[in-house]
Design a protein around this motif. Sequence first.
Motif, PDB file in Angstrom:
ATOM      1  N   MET A   1      96.425  27.195  -8.574  1.00 36.53           N
ATOM      2  CA  MET A   1      95.116  27.402  -9.189  1.00 36.53           C
ATOM      3  C   MET A   1      94.848  26.312 -10.219  1.00 36.53           C
ATOM      4  O   MET A   1      95.685  26.031 -11.078  1.00 36.53           O
ATOM      5  CB  MET A   1      95.050  28.784  -9.831  1.00 36.53           C
ATOM      6  N   GLU A   2      93.656  25.727 -10.146  1.00 37.75           N
ATOM      7  CA  GLU A   2      93.310  24.585 -10.988  1.00 37.75           C
ATOM      8  C   GLU A   2      92.359  24.938 -12.120  1.00 37.75           C
ATOM      9  O   GLU A   2      92.007  24.084 -12.930  1.00 37.75           O
ATOM     10  CB  GLU A   2      92.689  23.485 -10.128  1.00 37.75           C
ATOM     11  N   SER A   3      91.893  26.187 -12.176  1.00 33.36           N
ATOM     12  CA  SER A   3      90.972  26.598 -13.236  1.00 33.36           C
ATOM     13  C   SER A   3      90.902  28.116 -13.287  1.00 33.36           C
ATOM     14  O   SER A   3      91.304  28.807 -12.330  1.00 33.36           O
ATOM     15  CB  SER A   3      89.561  26.037 -12.988  1.00 33.36           C
TER      16      SER A   3
ATOM     17  N   ARG B   1      98.536  25.452 -11.705  1.00 33.28           N
ATOM     18  CA  ARG B   1      98.807  24.032 -11.912  1.00 33.28           C
ATOM     19  C   ARG B   1      98.497  23.712 -13.363  1.00 33.28           C
ATOM     20  O   ARG B   1      97.362  23.903 -13.830  1.00 33.28           O
ATOM     21  CB  ARG B   1      97.958  23.162 -10.986  1.00 33.28           C
ATOM     22  N   VAL B   2      99.493  23.238 -14.071  1.00 33.29           N
ATOM     23  CA  VAL B   2      99.381  23.023 -15.514  1.00 33.29           C
ATOM     24  C   VAL B   2      99.123  21.547 -15.800  1.00 33.29           C
ATOM     25  O   VAL B   2      99.830  20.668 -15.286  1.00 33.29           O
ATOM     26  CB  VAL B   2     100.680  23.470 -16.224  1.00 33.29           C
TER      27      VAL B   2
ATOM     28  N   LYS C   1      91.956  15.902 -18.082  1.00 28.64           N
ATOM     29  CA  LYS C   1      92.163  15.625 -16.666  1.00 28.64           C
ATOM     30  C   LYS C   1      91.394  16.637 -15.817  1.00 28.64           C
ATOM     31  O   LYS C   1      91.234  17.793 -16.215  1.00 28.64           O
ATOM     32  CB  LYS C   1      93.661  15.711 -16.296  1.00 28.64           C
ATOM     33  N   PRO C   2      90.938  16.214 -14.633  1.00 26.86           N
ATOM     34  CA  PRO C   2      90.335  17.190 -13.722  1.00 26.86           C
ATOM     35  C   PRO C   2      91.368  18.041 -13.012  1.00 26.86           C
ATOM     36  O   PRO C   2      91.021  19.007 -12.324  1.00 26.86           O
ATOM     37  CB  PRO C   2      89.578  16.300 -12.715  1.00 26.86           C
ATOM     38  N   PHE C   3      92.641  17.691 -13.161  1.00 24.35           N
ATOM     39  CA  PHE C   3      93.714  18.376 -12.438  1.00 24.35           C
ATOM     40  C   PHE C   3      94.343  19.462 -13.306  1.00 24.35           C
ATOM     41  O   PHE C   3      94.790  19.207 -14.428  1.00 24.35           O
ATOM     42  CB  PHE C   3      94.798  17.376 -12.022  1.00 24.35           C
TER      43      PHE C   3
ATOM     44  N   SER D   1     102.468  24.815  -0.310  1.00 20.96           N
ATOM     45  CA  SER D   1     101.608  25.023  -1.476  1.00 20.96           C
ATOM     46  C   SER D   1     100.387  24.118  -1.363  1.00 20.96           C
ATOM     47  O   SER D   1     100.439  23.038  -0.771  1.00 20.96           O
ATOM     48  CB  SER D   1     102.366  24.745  -2.777  1.00 20.96           C
ATOM     49  N   PHE D   2      99.284  24.566  -1.951  1.00 21.88           N
ATOM     50  CA  PHE D   2      97.982  23.916  -1.799  1.00 21.88           C
ATOM     51  C   PHE D   2      97.436  23.601  -3.188  1.00 21.88           C
ATOM     52  O   PHE D   2      97.132  24.488  -3.970  1.00 21.88           O
ATOM     53  CB  PHE D   2      97.049  24.864  -1.044  1.00 21.88           C
ATOM     54  N   ALA D   3      97.318  22.295  -3.494  1.00 22.94           N
ATOM     55  CA  ALA D   3      96.755  21.849  -4.775  1.00 22.94           C
ATOM     56  C   ALA D   3      95.490  21.054  -4.524  1.00 22.94           C
ATOM     57  O   ALA D   3      95.302  20.455  -3.464  1.00 22.94           O
ATOM     58  CB  ALA D   3      97.765  20.996  -5.537  1.00 22.94           C
ATOM     59  N   GLY D   4      94.625  21.021  -5.514  1.00 25.40           N
ATOM     60  CA  GLY D   4      93.379  20.260  -5.424  1.00 25.40           C
ATOM     61  C   GLY D   4      92.364  20.848  -6.375  1.00 25.40           C
ATOM     62  O   GLY D   4      92.196  22.072  -6.430  1.00 25.40           O
TER      63      GLY D   4
END
Length: 411
Positions: free
Chosen positions: A133-135, A158-159, A177-179, A110-113
């Motif tokens: 997904m971050e947004s 991503r919550v 948070k930006p995350f 999995s890929f977060a950022g």
Amino acid sequence: MKKEAPKHAHMDWFPVIDNCLHAGGQSITRLAARVGQTPFYVYDRNIMTRKVELLREALPQGLHLHYAMKANPMPAVVQHLSQLTNGIDVASVAEMQVALNTGIDPLTISFAGPGKNDAELRSAIAAGIIINMESEGEMERIAQIGESLEILPHVAIRVNPDFELKTSGMKMGGGPKPFGVDAERVPEMLKRCGELNLNFKGFHIFSGSQNLRPEAIIEAQTKTFALAYRLAEFAPQPITWLNIGGGLGIPYFPGEETLPLDAIADNLKPLIIEAQARLPDAEIVMELGRYFVGEAGLYISEVVECKESRGEKFAITNGGLHHHLSASGNFGQIIRKNYPVCVANNVSSDSLEKVSVVGPLCTPLDIITDKMLLPVVVIGDLIAVYQSGAYGFTASPRDFLSHPHPLEILV
């Protein structure tokens, strides 16, 4: 590895797994000769293996363990842990390529950022990994890129939860948070997700890291499952993947103790059973980095000069903050504390002195240990910094002042 602790009184507080005399069955002096230079990092695969085994023995069945490779992305380390865990979590395309090179199933990566660009998304979609997904905007871009490639992207949200992991070293959730996506915005995002050509897998809910308080971890994990159930009601298809984050810490400083797992495991068992009933198709993932590798690493530098200044002794080494930023106290510490340190080639001396071990850089921030009791230090001694397996080599400004880089080995 031998398991007797170093004999220095100043080390008595530290829960040593091994001692400075041996890493992978070899003396540090011999390893230095093998490497051919100092400074260097040495990582012990046996400690990593044992950490994974201990966690599997303690935690309930039904929980999948993933390695968060940002903690230590050395390819040999990632390859080793890929064989012990159920998957790898990455934070860049470069990390993704290392993870893919291990040969594991892309759907276990999995890929977060928070700032993935289009080129990164294109690579991740083509690789067939899960993108956290971050947004909402990232979701739209993923759908567009997937259509252009004629590939169905695998995605999760991503919550950013409406709670935090209390007393954690780094708070990754709760508040602005930006995350990730704020929990209250996720239902609307899920609605839009169902309208797009995306294979929605589930959620990544990560509230904090480096925590040594079981009660805080228990509270956060309980709230994480409850939040996942609330959000799952809005999902466009059944949840098949739920990453509950990690947060399990390791001790670094005096007064800190190894995190007890019993209470955490006791709380997780009914949570996992409930999740298997309420989310029957979901793979439950715990993502850990530092916990697997932090205690498996030593950072070794060599004393090149000893001097006194106004009654205080300084041992100057060829390594420092440019190689090990966290040990210098400049990587998130509010009040600087000494990492556990020993003189690796002289651990059994009864003759101690107070000495500050510093690096060669022209800055007062370049401190390895401040006014610590150590055996009498001389030029040529090898200084070993414990707890150096995570966020050492890659999290440090190695080009600062253009000194040589350290090497890394896995034993």
